[in-house]
Design a protein around this motif. Structure first.
Motif, mmCIF file in Angstrom:
data_model
loop_
_atom_site.group_PDB
_atom_site.id
_atom_site.type_symbol
_atom_site.label_atom_id
_atom_site.label_comp_id
_atom_site.label_asym_id
_atom_site.label_seq_id
_atom_site.Cartn_x
_atom_site.Cartn_y
_atom_site.Cartn_z
ATOM 1 N N ARG A 77 -56.316 1.040 -0.863
ATOM 2 C CA ARG A 77 -56.883 1.652 0.326
ATOM 3 C C ARG A 77 -56.941 3.152 0.106
ATOM 4 O O ARG A 77 -56.092 3.734 -0.516
ATOM 5 C CB ARG A 77 -55.988 1.391 1.524
ATOM 6 C CG ARG A 77 -55.585 -0.038 1.647
ATOM 7 C CD ARG A 77 -54.713 -0.148 2.853
ATOM 8 N NE ARG A 77 -54.014 -1.404 2.886
ATOM 9 C CZ ARG A 77 -52.909 -1.588 3.591
ATOM 10 N NH1 ARG A 77 -52.397 -0.594 4.270
ATOM 11 N NH2 ARG A 77 -52.325 -2.753 3.595
ATOM 12 N N ASP A 78 -57.920 3.743 0.733
ATOM 13 C CA ASP A 78 -58.139 5.158 0.515
ATOM 14 C C ASP A 78 -57.098 6.010 1.209
ATOM 15 O O ASP A 78 -57.061 6.104 2.421
ATOM 16 C CB ASP A 78 -59.530 5.509 1.040
ATOM 17 C CG ASP A 78 -59.797 6.991 0.893
ATOM 18 O OD1 ASP A 78 -59.040 7.651 0.159
ATOM 19 O OD2 ASP A 78 -60.755 7.466 1.498
ATOM 20 N N GLY A 79 -56.249 6.637 0.393
ATOM 21 C CA GLY A 79 -55.351 7.643 0.941
ATOM 22 C C GLY A 79 -54.348 7.141 1.952
ATOM 23 O O GLY A 79 -53.766 7.912 2.682
ATOM 24 N N GLU A 80 -54.165 5.823 1.987
ATOM 25 C CA GLU A 80 -53.145 5.330 2.891
ATOM 26 C C GLU A 80 -51.912 4.938 2.100
ATOM 27 O O GLU A 80 -51.999 4.476 0.973
ATOM 28 C CB GLU A 80 -53.651 4.099 3.635
ATOM 29 C CG GLU A 80 -54.404 4.467 4.873
ATOM 30 C CD GLU A 80 -54.925 3.221 5.526
ATOM 31 O OE1 GLU A 80 -54.129 2.380 5.951
ATOM 32 O OE2 GLU A 80 -56.153 3.080 5.576
ATOM 33 N N PHE A 81 -50.777 5.078 2.729
ATOM 34 C CA PHE A 81 -49.542 4.740 2.047
ATOM 35 C C PHE A 81 -49.242 3.274 2.274
ATOM 36 O O PHE A 81 -49.395 2.759 3.363
ATOM 37 C CB PHE A 81 -48.407 5.589 2.588
ATOM 38 C CG PHE A 81 -48.682 7.052 2.436
ATOM 39 C CD1 PHE A 81 -48.549 7.653 1.198
ATOM 40 C CD2 PHE A 81 -49.105 7.814 3.493
ATOM 41 C CE1 PHE A 81 -48.832 8.989 1.019
ATOM 42 C CE2 PHE A 81 -49.389 9.157 3.347
ATOM 43 C CZ PHE A 81 -49.251 9.741 2.099
ATOM 44 N N HIS A 82 -48.813 2.595 1.236
ATOM 45 C CA HIS A 82 -48.399 1.211 1.427
ATOM 46 C C HIS A 82 -47.461 0.803 0.304
ATOM 47 O O HIS A 82 -47.387 1.454 -0.745
ATOM 48 C CB HIS A 82 -49.595 0.264 1.551
ATOM 49 C CG HIS A 82 -50.573 0.359 0.431
ATOM 50 N ND1 HIS A 82 -51.124 -0.726 -0.169
ATOM 51 C CD2 HIS A 82 -51.080 1.422 -0.219
ATOM 52 C CE1 HIS A 82 -51.932 -0.335 -1.128
ATOM 53 N NE2 HIS A 82 -51.941 0.967 -1.165
ATOM 54 N N VAL A 83 -46.720 -0.271 0.553
ATOM 55 C CA VAL A 83 -45.620 -0.637 -0.318
ATOM 56 C C VAL A 83 -46.121 -1.013 -1.712
ATOM 57 O O VAL A 83 -45.570 -0.589 -2.730
ATOM 58 C CB VAL A 83 -44.822 -1.799 0.304
ATOM 59 C CG1 VAL A 83 -43.711 -2.240 -0.628
ATOM 60 C CG2 VAL A 83 -44.258 -1.379 1.656
ATOM 61 N N LEU A 84 -47.187 -1.774 -1.764
ATOM 62 C CA LEU A 84 -47.707 -2.205 -3.050
ATOM 63 C C LEU A 84 -48.131 -0.994 -3.887
ATOM 64 O O LEU A 84 -47.882 -0.930 -5.092
ATOM 65 C CB LEU A 84 -48.915 -3.118 -2.815
ATOM 66 C CG LEU A 84 -49.258 -4.023 -3.969
ATOM 67 C CD1 LEU A 84 -48.137 -5.019 -4.193
ATOM 68 C CD2 LEU A 84 -50.556 -4.769 -3.669
#
Ligand SMILES: Nc1ncnc2c1ncn2[C@@H]1O[C@H](COP(=O)(O)OP(=O)(O)OP(=O)(O)O)[C@@H](O)[C@H]1O
Ligand SMILES: Nc1ncnc2c1ncn2[C@@H]1O[C@H](COP(=O)(O)OP(=O)(O)OP(=O)(O)O)[C@@H](O)[C@H]1O
Ligand SMILES: [Mg+2]
Ligand SMILES: [Mg+2]
Lengths: 331, 291, 516, 331
Positions: free
Chosen positions: D274-281
């Motif tokens: 995803r664009d510029g979003e933080f996520h665990v993966l």
């Protein structure tokens, strides 16, 4: 419907006004309160012209680099390369002066120009390749550390540093004010005028305030962001030069620790006057809080562990007063 | 990869003393026909463990741990042990499966502190810049405490410096301490558990034009020697890191040859006290110390 | 229907037959897999007021963004004064003499009114420093004409959306442009401000400045424009002028067929008991002693001028702000919401005024945006706190169909939707939850006529099912069309209650100017 | 008038689709490319099960702390206290086990609970006193450093660390997989499920996406932010415990450097999928890039200076590929 007035919890206009003052000047009030407290605790050693001059002199370098960082954060980006960059610049200026025997002014100009180039690279990676500024500047910073190594093989450049170079930061000028302080005032003053009083400064603030709106309104957002990085890079270079002069050597990683100090100053400052916005004056206040906090705790002779605890508490309280004042006033 | 591989894990490959040790080790390795890989753990014991594990993966022939105490590289030692690779330390002490050590910097502090106390006539105030996280610095602090304890008229102010940030910390602690210790009242001295914080303090002294405070460092890095020459530092103890590195690698060959029969041992190289009086003669003997 | 298809030949609608100021030919633009523009053409004569209409997602804003240098066309060409131009950047668009009021509100919250007006506009200086005094002198008359009442040196914080809109309009006027493009400039304005804007637009036209005017309010289009282009599904399907330019023709060109009229279905319905009650609700300076009763099954409208305090009132009812004094009751019990969460808990919902800032998660999917207020419905169950993604997708699918949201599928990020479709998502969130009380602040802002009818139908349907609905609208025709009862606010007070036949556009506008 | 199509600079739909893939998977492609490159450069030592296990084992701790940090940044805040907190936790667990002779599981539970408390304090200062999270967590971190000093007087706790404690991180479990890796998988897996697959996770994402909108949609924003800090604090505690076990000692500042590593991993990861979003993966991918980069360069035996340069370059290139792909595809 119950008749208990919801207004029981309301604040009077007078209270709100007082809280509003706290919201605006909370950090400055905190700074003054801290200075008064330390003056009472250590009346002989703390509140002297000599000590204040020393604190300012010592803090000047951090203030300059934090001033530059302010420009980067005002345009809405983070610059994590500044500490590493300043270390490299310190090595370079020493190398230029000692090994290449460049005249000092020329060396200074070249190094500051290099600082601008590093800023340009940061800005380019962020705006054109669109890499998040945290990664971009961390990556560039890591590369700069490698370059510092490559240039110096990790060995500090010490021998043959000319006295004139040391005098850059050791010297005093008008009324015996240390050069560092004068340079700091000029740099921060210049940045303040730039940001607050020029048309370019309006664009800088607009980009940081709302980049999308700025773009829609026809501001060249990329150019302004790059400018922010360039100024940040130049200030880092200046700090690197002055640090090398102060230490009398160019040492890899000598300035790395400025990164955290600069960030603390900039974010502390953002609670000053305007709500949560970054600005040069705020950074100045933030840096002063950090410098006087450190100095005052030390002079008072608090044990190491409590110094850390109190320093942390000062950060939170200084901002907390302002923030709490603001949120209560706005309830 | 036919050449034997020497893995070096440094706490800070930018620190002058570490650099000289690495240079000595590299020289000896070259003479032995070994290849040297250096990893900078940037002060992180975790990185150091990772680097040692990586060398174990690589089947290096020997590993040098620089400055991290043996007690903080447990996972690395375990991996090296499993792979049958000897680990030696510099300033990291002898323990667990460490095969040899030198550069245990504690005793180096003795001549410096003795000189400091003597020059103070047994009374006055000392600002001690310490770094307890480091084993070597901690040992030196203990040495200083023991000596100073014999002089009740000396008061010591201790401040912990940080890595990175030791120059700035040294300067700021000096600033504050100087503010409450004005010139002319008593004998004053600043002592760094290694040279760099003391050099930071010198910057502060010079900025304030104070020349009544004697400054002492340990390690004898080039900048300290330069400062002694110029009269800003009173004394340091020069650690011959280059020779330590060189000797250690030569000993590594013996360790490998001896195999299971090797007895762990310390192989110290004595330090040299350098003062204003002796600095010129010293530099004649050891021009490499300041190059 | 004789929809005059006169593409290509410039019409003499008041402007002389000269070289068109702007010619756009066969502009195409795709975003990822979405073909936003499939080939649109348009030309604008000097001094012409050219209308541009089309359903939500027809590609109007995309076309404007291309003119503004914010997006790059995949194909096609743009000429100004007969010369071909690659616009490329917003700066270039400005140099070419164009100035824009974009659909999305553009302002910097930390700045003053004047600073926001001058955003991106070259400024006068003295000794290199910004000469604010001279700038203020120049701007003040324009600001006055547009109707900005706030002092120029006031912070924009706390200004209403409408006032900020006026700032955006003022910004476009401050630049001396030859073509001013306005993308739904009146969507956030009430009648008074809109009238002022129309006068300005006519003046501009008279002085030779061209205006490209986009709106979903067809009356405005018919009043102002001499020529109107219609976009449908990324194509220009018609250009209407002269006799051919009338409402039915426009509607047909926009939707490509007939449309159910915005007739009210039931006029007098039995309303239920009082659901929400407010007494003397005050939060200075915007809300002063407001009392109202909202019944189950009624649609209550709140009209008034910009800054009358309607949004603030909604925020108080919803627990987003706390009142200074006054009381509220919900279903007869004291109601003192400490936060919107508390209000939602007891059965309220709010569709805020400013969708992008206050309602939507632009980078998240439609399904995410729709389900965020309905999480209990997408959980597997109380004891298995995992999300039932299938339920979520099918729920989203229903809403996409019900509101005819134009999107590829439920996982399209909301930020990629056209403005009107974003608004539908913001409303859809609450239609799914079925709260006891639903407050809608400007619910059909930027929504095309087809969808507007649909939203009205849904609102009324909910009311018929027993929901109590409060609608704030600045669009003069909307309240009489939709509501059972209308309250008019002025300066923080309720000044008039209108019911039945008294609820007319005229009565609402008149009451808005009542001195409380 | 030239009739050269404007589309000269235009990209074909096919190119755009390919760029779209880069945009989504750029960092993952970067990771794989890096692994392939190192496998070619060091065919004997790098691409072995042993080495990969080794890399994962090493990276596990950084991944756990970065996973926690991800939750803090997902709710839109920064947590700069994690490194300092982990150092303190390492000292505490060693102290509990060595000095207080607490059973290890009890010690672990207490320390993780303390981590949660620290997160609570951070969250409280940020949401209730409304102090900017940079200052709040920097201040709390500084205080924690002071507490670490106070507890240990700055002296590492070394002697008498029981073997069972060392086995926490040195041990291996099922199929000989090191415990660290198993713990890491459990933690990151749990966080992934929480954020991506639960209703609570939706609220977490909403708060980070647009706090104003989340509040008006009925989400209790403060509670969610506090939760983010609490999880960040608990992960820091777990990392501190495992680090102490790995080092066999509790040392002040031992974990400080995790701060930068965790930030690098989290921000690297934000360019994934995803664009510029933080996520665990994404954080997982980011941490892997950093770990394999360090390991591969080590094993290849690049000189120190070029290791820095290459590490910096890897950061920028990994994100740059994704970002450039995205911005070209969306032109
Ligand atoms: N950045 C983007 N990414 C993907 N799709 C987009 C993007 N911008 C617009 N679109 C799509 O392009 C189409 C046209 O949108 P546009 O905003 O031009 O419509 P509009 O005519 O202005 O509608 P409205 O009346 O609702 O404002 C829509 O289907 C929209 O989803
Ligand atoms: N606490 C708040 N936080 C954020 N925004 C607020 C707050 N209070 C008010 N606003 C904004 O300030 C504006 C005040 O609106 P007000 O109620 O005065 O006018 P209005 O009658 O709603 O006018 P309009 O015709 O523009 O809707 C609104 O746009 C609202 O979104
Ligand atoms: Mg639009
Ligand atoms: Mg409103």
């Amino acid at each position: 419907m119950s008749d208990v007035a919801i207004s029981a919890r309301r604040l009077s206009p007078g209270t709100k006004a007082a809280l509003g003052i706290f919201a605006r000047y909370g950090t400055i009030i905190g700074l003054l309160a801290m200075i008064v407290t330390f003056s009472i605790l250590s009346p002989a050693a703390f509140p002297t012209v000599g000590n204040f001059t020393n604190v300012l002199n010592q803090a000047s370098l951090a203030m300059i680099i934090a001033g530059g960082l302010t420009l980067a954060v005002v345009v809405g980006e983070l610059d994590l390369s500044i500490g590493f960059a300043a270390s490299l610049h310190g090595i370079l200026i020493t190398g230029f002066v000692v090994h290449d025997k460049l005249p000092i002014p020329l060396g200074v100009v070249i190094v500051i120009a290099l600082g601008a180039v590093i800023g340009l690279v940061n800005g380019f990676i962020v705006t054109k390749i669109k890499v998040n500024s945290v990664i971009a500047t961390l990556g560039v910073g890591t590369i700069l550390t490698g370059l510092a190594f490559a240039y110096s093989a990790g060995v500090p450049i010490v021998a043959g540093v000319p006295e004139a170079f040391l005098q850059l930061s050791l010297g005093r000028w008008l009324f015996g004010i240390p050069n560092n302080i004068i340079v700091m005032i000029l740099v921060l003053g210049g940045l303040w005028v730039l940001v607050e009083r020029t048309p370019l400064g309006q664009e800088i603030q607009a980009v940081g305030g709302n980049a999308v709106a700025a773009r829609l309104a026809g501001v060249n957002v990329d150019r302004i962001k790059i400018l922010g990085f360039v100024i940040s890079g130049m200030c880092a270079a200046l700090t690197g030069i002055l640090l090398a002069s102060r230490l009398g050597s160019g040492t890899a990683s000598a300035a790395d620790s400025y990164l955290l100090t600069a960030f603390a100053a900039v974010f502390l400052g953002s609670a000053t006057l305007r709500d949560g916005e970054f600005h040069v004056l705020g950074t100045l206040v933030g840096a002063l809080i950090i410098a006087f906090g450190f100095n005052g705790l030390n002079i008072f002779g608090a044990p190491t562990f409590s110094q850390y605890v109190l320093q942390g508490a000062i950060l939170i309280i200084a901002v907390g007063m302002a923030s709490l004042g603001r949120s209560l006033a706005e309830r | 990869q036919d050449k034997p591989l020497l893995g070096v894990v440094s706490i800070s490959a930018t620190e002058a003393n570490n650099v000289r040790y690495i240079q000595g080790a590299t020289k000896a390795a070259d003479e032995l026909g070994w290849k040297t890989n250096v990893v900078d753990a940037a002060g992180s014991a975790d990185q150091a463990n990772a680097a040692i594990q990586n060398f174990a993966q690589l089947k290096a022939d020997a590993i040098i741990d620089m400055v991290f105490p043996y007690s903080s590289i447990g996972a690395g030692l375990a991996a090296a042990g499993d792979a049958g690779i000897p680990v030696v330390t510099w300033g990291g002490g002898l323990g667990s499966t460490v095969a040899a050590t030198n550069g245990s910097g504690g005793p180096m502090a003795i001549p410096v502190v003795d000189l400091m106390v003597k020059k103070m006539d047994g009374k006055g105030s000392i600002l001690a810049l310490t770094y307890r996280t480091g084993e070597v610095c901690r040992n030196r602090e203990v040495v200083m405490d023991e000596i100073v304890a014999k002089h009740p008229e000396i008061t010591v102010t201790k401040n912990e410096v940080r890595i990175p940030g030791y120059f700035e910390d040294g300067a700021q602690y000096a600033n504050a301490w100087l503010a409450s210790h004005p010139a002319g009242k008593e004998n004053l001295a600043i002592w760094g558990c290694w040279d760099d914080p003391a050099i930071g303090a010198i910057g502060s002294l010079r900025a304030q034009g104070r020349d009544d405070v004697l400054v002492y460092g340990i390690n004898g890095n080039a900048q300290a020697l330069e400062n002694i020459k110029n009269g800003f530092m009173t004394a340091t103890a020069w650690q011959d890191s280059f020779t330590e590195g060189y000797n250690m690698v030569k000993m590594l060959k013996d360790i490998k040859d001896a195999g299971g029969a090797w007895q762990a041992k310390a192989a110290e190289v004595p330090a040299v006290l350098v003062t204003k009086e002796t600095v010129d003669a010293f530099l004649k003997d050891h021009p490499e110390a300041i190059k | 229907m004789a929809a005059a298809f006169t593409r290509g030949a410039p019409q003499p609608g008041g402007a002389e037959m000269t070289v068109p100021l702007l010619v756009a030919r066969d502009i195409a633009k795709a975003f990822g897999g979405t073909q936003a523009l499939k080939g649109v053409s348009l030309d604008i004569a000097p001094g012409e007021i050219h209308g541009l209409v089309g359903a939500n997602g027809a590609g109007k804003s995309t076309f404007i963004r291309i003119l503004a240098g914010l997006n790059h066309p995949d194909a096609g060409r743009i000429e100004l004064d007969g010369r071909r131009q690659e616009i490329g950047t917003p700066q270039r668009a400005t140099e070419l003499g164009m100035s824009f009021i974009h659909q999305e509100l553009a302002f910097v919250p930390g700045m003053t009114v004047l600073q926001n007006i001058m955003l991106g506009v070259p400024k006068k200086t003295r000794f290199g420093l910004t000469d604010w005094r001279a700038i203020a002198r120049d701007v003040a008359p324009i600001a006055g004409r547009v109707g900005i009442s706030a002092p120029l040196n006031a912070s924009v914080k706390g200004l209403s959306t409408a006032e900020i809109w006026l700032i955006n309009i003022c910004r476009a006027l401050v630049r001396k442009a030859r073509l001013i493009v306005m993308d739904e400039p009146t969507a956030s304005l009430a009648a008074g401000e809109a009238e002022r804007l129309f006068a300005i637009v006519r003046d501009l036209s008279a002085s030779g400045v061209s205006v490209l005017y986009i709106s979903h309010r067809l009356d405005e289009i018919l009043n102002l424009c001499t020529r109107v282009s219609v976009f449908r599904d990324g194509r220009s399907v018609a250009e209407l002028a002269g006799d051919a330019l009338h409402r039915p023709a426009l509607v047909e060109a926009i939707v490509g067929g007939a449309i159910r009229d915005t007739q009210r279905t039931a006029t007098a319905r039995a309303r239920g008991g009082v659901v929400l009650e407010a007494k003397n609700l005050t939060r200075v300076p915007k809300v002063r002693g407001v009392s109202l009763e909202l019944h189950a099954g009624e649609v209550l409208g709140i009209g008034g001028l910009v800054g009358a305090g309607r949004t603030e009132l909604a925020r108080l009812l919803f627990g987003a702000d706390r009142p200074d004094s006054g009381e509220m009751a919900l279903m007869g019990r004291p109601y003192t919401p400490s936060s919107p969460a508390a209000a939602v808990q007891v059965g309220l919902g709010l569709v805020p005024e400013e969708r992008r800032a206050e309602a939507l998660f632009l980078s998240k999917s439609i399904a995410f945006n729709l389900s965020i207020a309905n999480l209990d419905r997408v959980a597997f169950g109380r004891y298995l706190p995992l999300m039932n993604r299938r339920a979520r997708t099918s729920m989203a699918g229903e809403m996409i169909r019900a509101l005819s949201i134009k999107a590829r599928n439920a996982s399209t990020p909301v930020g990629r939707l056209s403005g009107g479709n974003q608004q539908k998502v913001a409303i859809g969130r609450w239609l799914q939850r079925i709260p006891k009380v639903l407050i809608l602040d400007e619910p059909t802002r930027g929504v095309d006529i087809g969808a507007r009818t649909e939203i009205h139908r849904l609102i009324r349907q909910q009311a018929e099912a027993g929901m109590a609905v409060l609608v704030i609208s600045s669009e003069p025709d909307e309240l009489p069309e939709l509501c059972d009862r209308v309250l008019v606010m002025a300066e923080g007070r309720i000044v008039r209650e209108l019911t039945g036949l008294a609820m007319s556009r005229k009565a609402i506008v008149e009451a808005s100017y009542v001195e409380p």
